[in-house]
Design a protein around this motif. Sequence first.
Motif, mmCIF file in Angstrom:
data_model
loop_
_atom_site.group_PDB
_atom_site.id
_atom_site.type_symbol
_atom_site.label_atom_id
_atom_site.label_comp_id
_atom_site.label_asym_id
_atom_site.label_seq_id
_atom_site.Cartn_x
_atom_site.Cartn_y
_atom_site.Cartn_z
ATOM 1 N N GLN A 17 0.826 -1.202 0.000
ATOM 2 C CA GLN A 17 0.000 0.000 0.000
ATOM 3 C C GLN A 17 0.861 1.252 0.000
ATOM 4 N N ASN A 18 1.964 1.222 0.711
ATOM 5 C CA ASN A 18 2.847 2.371 0.819
ATOM 6 C C ASN A 18 3.658 2.562 -0.465
ATOM 7 N N GLY A 19 4.016 1.485 -1.092
ATOM 8 C CA GLY A 19 4.807 1.540 -2.312
ATOM 9 C C GLY A 19 6.267 1.217 -2.046
ATOM 10 N N TYR A 20 6.918 0.747 -3.039
ATOM 11 C CA TYR A 20 8.322 0.396 -2.916
ATOM 12 C C TYR A 20 8.948 0.324 -4.303
ATOM 13 N N GLN A 21 10.269 0.326 -4.299
ATOM 14 C CA GLN A 21 11.019 0.117 -5.524
ATOM 15 C C GLN A 21 12.186 -0.797 -5.173
ATOM 16 N N ILE A 22 12.287 -1.891 -5.850
ATOM 17 C CA ILE A 22 13.356 -2.848 -5.580
ATOM 18 C C ILE A 22 14.603 -2.397 -6.322
ATOM 19 N N TYR A 38 0.365 1.993 -3.811
ATOM 20 C CA TYR A 38 0.582 3.386 -3.403
ATOM 21 C C TYR A 38 -0.683 4.006 -2.802
ATOM 22 N N SER A 39 -1.505 3.190 -2.172
ATOM 23 C CA SER A 39 -2.789 3.669 -1.656
ATOM 24 C C SER A 39 -2.786 3.995 -0.172
ATOM 25 N N ALA A 40 -1.699 3.785 0.523
ATOM 26 C CA ALA A 40 -1.668 3.970 1.973
ATOM 27 C C ALA A 40 -2.009 5.393 2.400
ATOM 28 N N PHE A 41 -1.657 6.373 1.608
ATOM 29 C CA PHE A 41 -1.841 7.758 2.028
ATOM 30 C C PHE A 41 -2.833 8.537 1.174
ATOM 31 N N LEU A 42 -3.672 7.832 0.446
ATOM 32 C CA LEU A 42 -4.714 8.505 -0.319
ATOM 33 C C LEU A 42 -5.782 9.011 0.637
ATOM 34 N N THR A 43 -6.367 10.147 0.323
ATOM 35 C CA THR A 43 -7.446 10.693 1.134
ATOM 36 C C THR A 43 -8.654 9.768 1.028
ATOM 37 N N GLN A 44 -9.226 9.450 2.164
ATOM 38 C CA GLN A 44 -10.385 8.563 2.209
ATOM 39 C C GLN A 44 -11.675 9.372 2.197
ATOM 40 N N LYS A 45 -12.710 8.833 1.556
ATOM 41 C CA LYS A 45 -14.012 9.486 1.555
ATOM 42 C C LYS A 45 -14.550 9.520 2.977
ATOM 43 N N PRO A 46 -15.109 10.650 3.377
ATOM 44 C CA PRO A 46 -15.719 10.695 4.711
ATOM 45 C C PRO A 46 -17.095 10.031 4.705
ATOM 46 N N THR A 47 -17.451 9.491 5.841
ATOM 47 C CA THR A 47 -18.835 9.052 5.989
ATOM 48 C C THR A 47 -19.692 10.298 6.152
ATOM 49 N N GLN A 91 -8.309 22.181 6.867
ATOM 50 C CA GLN A 91 -7.359 21.287 6.194
ATOM 51 C C GLN A 91 -8.036 19.981 5.782
ATOM 52 N N LYS A 92 -8.815 19.392 6.668
ATOM 53 C CA LYS A 92 -9.506 18.140 6.350
ATOM 54 C C LYS A 92 -10.493 18.351 5.203
ATOM 55 N N MET A 93 -11.202 19.490 5.224
ATOM 56 C CA MET A 93 -12.162 19.749 4.150
ATOM 57 C C MET A 93 -11.442 19.971 2.819
ATOM 58 N N VAL A 94 -10.302 20.639 2.847
ATOM 59 C CA VAL A 94 -9.516 20.812 1.615
ATOM 60 C C VAL A 94 -9.068 19.440 1.099
ATOM 61 N N GLU A 95 -8.641 18.574 1.987
ATOM 62 C CA GLU A 95 -8.230 17.221 1.571
ATOM 63 C C GLU A 95 -9.390 16.483 0.922
ATOM 64 N N TRP A 96 -10.572 16.570 1.531
ATOM 65 C CA TRP A 96 -11.748 15.918 0.949
ATOM 66 C C TRP A 96 -12.111 16.546 -0.394
ATOM 67 N N ASN A 107 -2.696 11.883 -3.211
ATOM 68 C CA ASN A 107 -2.236 12.115 -1.846
ATOM 69 C C ASN A 107 -1.788 13.573 -1.753
ATOM 70 N N PRO A 108 -2.539 14.427 -1.018
ATOM 71 C CA PRO A 108 -2.133 15.834 -0.908
ATOM 72 C C PRO A 108 -0.977 16.040 0.071
ATOM 73 N N ASN A 109 -0.477 14.968 0.624
ATOM 74 C CA ASN A 109 0.667 14.924 1.533
ATOM 75 C C ASN A 109 0.316 15.492 2.899
ATOM 76 N N LYS A 110 1.298 15.478 3.770
ATOM 77 C CA LYS A 110 1.089 15.880 5.162
ATOM 78 C C LYS A 110 0.902 17.380 5.307
#
Length: 186
Positions: A17-22, A38-47, A91-96, A107-110
């Motif tokens: 999920q995080n991603g890697y390169q060998i 590469y899905s570990a840090f994608l913004t999740q839909k809110p309930t 910030q959370k609303m901008v991410e959504w 991923n809008p990053n940290k």
Amino acid sequence: MTKNDGWSRTRTKYIAQNGYQILLDKDQLTQKLKTPTYSAFLTQKPTEEEYLELINDFWWDTTYVAKGLWRDELYFAKFMLDSVSRFHYLQKMVEWYIGVQYDWKVNPNKHGRWFKRYLDEETWIELESTFVGSNIEDNWTALFGMADLFTKLSAKVGQSLGYTYPSKVEEKIREYLLQVRRLDRC
């Protein structure tokens, strides 16, 4: 990863999920790794509950900003505006909002690091204008600018997800904020 216990499976899933390169695998130890998503840090839909709670919390906490500004308690008002309202709610609303714009695949990053990369120019300028210094009037303007931006983004997120924006809460709180701003100082 020779162990086949629960931890190894969990770690393997997280790595994918995080991603890697060998870079080098002489012993072919990585052949069983799943393809990275590469899905570990994608913004999740809110309930709907998360969505409504965030909106409610944002609006109620703006009342503390207004009271702090009216009382000339700049330090507290700035904490509530810049730390709480901005970094907990806006910030959370901008991410959504970015999630909606990019079909929940970016991923809008940290801490908003890549907001400028993903927001249209107009929205970025609106967000940028909510950052102000120590002048009380500038902070009133920033508060209402942040409220306008929050409303705009919340409405678009809600519409996209089929959630109803609680406009009555906003109307009543905006009315209160305006009343506080107009109060005479004793």
